[in-house]
Design a protein around this motif. Structure first.
Motif, short mmCIF file in Angstrom:
data_model
loop_
_atom_site.label_atom_id
_atom_site.label_comp_id
_atom_site.label_asym_id
_atom_site.label_seq_id
_atom_site.Cartn_x
_atom_site.Cartn_y
_atom_site.Cartn_z
N UNK A 1 0.93 -1.16 -0.07
CA UNK A 1 0.23 0.08 -0.05
C UNK A 1 0.77 1.32 0.09
N UNK A 2 1.83 1.13 0.77
CA UNK A 2 2.91 2.41 0.99
C UNK A 2 3.63 2.66 -0.47
N UNK A 3 4.00 1.72 -1.04
CA UNK A 3 4.54 1.69 -2.39
C UNK A 3 3.74 2.33 -3.41
N UNK A 4 2.61 2.05 -3.35
CA UNK A 4 1.29 2.53 -4.25
C UNK A 4 1.22 4.32 -4.02
N UNK A 5 1.12 4.12 -2.50
CA UNK A 5 0.85 5.71 -2.14
C UNK A 5 2.06 6.38 -2.42
N UNK A 6 3.40 5.98 -2.30
CA UNK A 6 4.53 6.72 -2.94
C UNK A 6 4.30 6.98 -4.43
N UNK A 7 3.60 6.23 -5.13
CA UNK A 7 3.87 6.24 -6.60
C UNK A 7 2.96 7.55 -6.75
N UNK A 8 1.75 7.27 -6.22
CA UNK A 8 0.71 8.69 -6.28
C UNK A 8 1.23 9.97 -5.86
N UNK A 9 1.95 9.77 -4.98
CA UNK A 9 2.67 11.11 -4.46
C UNK A 9 3.85 11.52 -5.30
N UNK A 10 4.72 10.61 -5.93
CA UNK A 10 5.72 10.80 -6.72
C UNK A 10 5.29 11.53 -8.11
N UNK A 11 4.01 11.12 -8.71
CA UNK A 11 3.74 11.39 -9.83
C UNK A 11 3.03 12.95 -9.71
N UNK A 12 2.76 13.31 -8.47
CA UNK A 12 2.14 14.52 -8.19
C UNK A 12 3.06 15.82 -7.79
N UNK A 13 4.36 15.18 -8.17
CA UNK A 13 5.45 16.31 -7.58
C UNK A 13 5.20 17.49 -8.31
#
Length: 396
Positions: A308-320
């Motif tokens: 779940x946290x890796x997916x969360x990191x993906x979501x935050x990363x593409x929103x940089x």
């Protein structure tokens, strides 16, 4: 070279544009992990140490509008140099502190300086980079700060080993000195138009509120929700990990892996925004982050929480960079610095209010309820962006 030309190359201004921000982020990253420990060492209670750490965010929140006035009056480059010098003074207070409240004053000053530095850097880039590369510039600015914050603790580790906790502040001081020196040494970035410099007519906050109130209420609120999600994710991961019985080392591993995914995606995200529009990144970012937080209370162990946290990191990363990019797109040419200061004020309120909402819901119901409510804010933000975010930027 004029930034309005089609052959503009972001790499040519990379050192001037992003070097100071990387060093400033490195300095903040070096000291953030030890702020609470230093406060405790000086005699603060656990609650007092938490308050002292919060003074960074409080200082930044209070400084956004004054930062706009400073950058407008003295120019972005001098504002960055002044912010770095002010940070060095703050670090000197932290190093020389003998009571928690003197130390807290130094921490508060660092928050003030951070607001000035970041606002000046953002305004400078908006003026220097053409519209067709704006999102890449903003996402890279956000990415360099994230890299600095990620690398800072590692850079400070050697100093701490040799000098104790104070070593972190000496490492931070070296980074801030570098940020100020580089800001002073590099040439000014070339503005895209003569009217976009400090010679432009001054526009006050009342005028901006009257003319752009709808933007502040719609897109401003949506980006405040983004800020709330980002601030809460740093809290909910260790809390939920502890709730399901994971130790601190395992939690740190999860957080570190998530941060690695987060940092790898800032430039591709900016390129997608520039080529296809802001909504192509903003909408999936909020949907992914919101859904991930909604799913977190259903995790029961290391593997499921890591996923779940890796997916969360993906979501935050593409929103940089989305907060800065949307703010830059919405900002008028006249009064841009003041507008961006007001924009940061709104988003910082979201970043401060999110953890308060999480805390209140957790106390009233449960941690799972609080986490899912914050996840719901991500879906609300996605809806708001779908409703009001222009499919193509319209600002120059």
């Amino acid at each position: 070279m004029s930034a309005s030309s089609e052959d503009f190359d972001l790499r040519r201004i990379a050192l001037a544009a992003f070097g100071p921000s990387l060093l400033f982020g490195l300095g903040e990253g070096a000291m953030f992990p030890v702020l609470a420990l230093s406060a405790r060492e000086l005699g603060a209670s656990s609650a007092g140490a938490g308050l002292i750490v919060a003074l960074v965010g409080i200082g930044s929140l209070l400084a956004n509008l004054p930062a706009a006035a400073l950058a407008t009056r003295y120019g972005e480059r001098r504002a960055m140099v002044g912010a770095a010098a002010f940070s060095l003074l703050a670090l000197a207070l932290c190093l020389g502190a003998r009571t928690p409240w003197v130390f807290g004053l130094g921490v508060f000053m660092i928050g003030l300086a951070s607001a000035v530095f970041l606002l000046a850097r953002q305004t400078f880039l908006v003026e220097a980079v053409p519209l067709h590369m704006r999102a890449r510039a903003m996402s890279t600015l956000g990415g360099t700060m994230r890299i600095g914050l990620f690398a800072g603790p590692f850079a400070a580790a050697g100093f701490i080993h040799l000098m104790g906790l104070q070593g972190a502040y000496w490492a931070a001081a070296l980074a801030m000195l570098g940020a100020g020196g580089l800001s002073l040494a590099i040439p000014d970035l070339e503005p895209r138009a003569p009217g976009s410099t400090a010679t432009a007519p001054k526009v006050g906050m009342k005028t901006l509120l009257r003319e752009h109130g709808h933007v502040f209420l719609t897109l401003g609120t949506a980006t405040a929700l983004v800020s709330a999600l980002r601030s809460c994710r740093q809290i909910v991961i260790p809390l939920w990990a502890d709730h399901i019985g994971l130790d601190a080392t395992t939690t740190a591993l999860i957080y570190g892996l998530m941060g690695g995914v987060d940092m790898l995606l800032f430039y591709p995200a900016g390129k997608v925004m520039d080529q296809h529009g802001r909504l192509w990144v903003t909408l999936p970012s909020m949907l992914i982050m919101g859904t991930s937080l909604l799913a977190m209370p259903w995790t029961t162990g290391f593997a499921s929480l890591l996923a779940v946290c890796m997916v969360l990191g993906l979501g935050n990363g593409i929103g940089s960079g989305i907060i800065m990019t949307i703010g830059a797109d919405a900002s008028p040419r006249e009064g841009r610095t003041v507008f961006l200061g007001m924009w940061r004020q709104i988003t910082d309120l979201g970043g401060s209010g999110g953890p308060l909402l999480l805390s209140g819901l957790t106390a009233a119901a449960s941690l799972a309820t609080g986490i899912m409510a914050i996840g719901g804010l991500g879906l609300v933000a996605a809806w708001m962006f779908w409703q009001w975010l222009p499919r193509r930027p319209v600002s120059g």
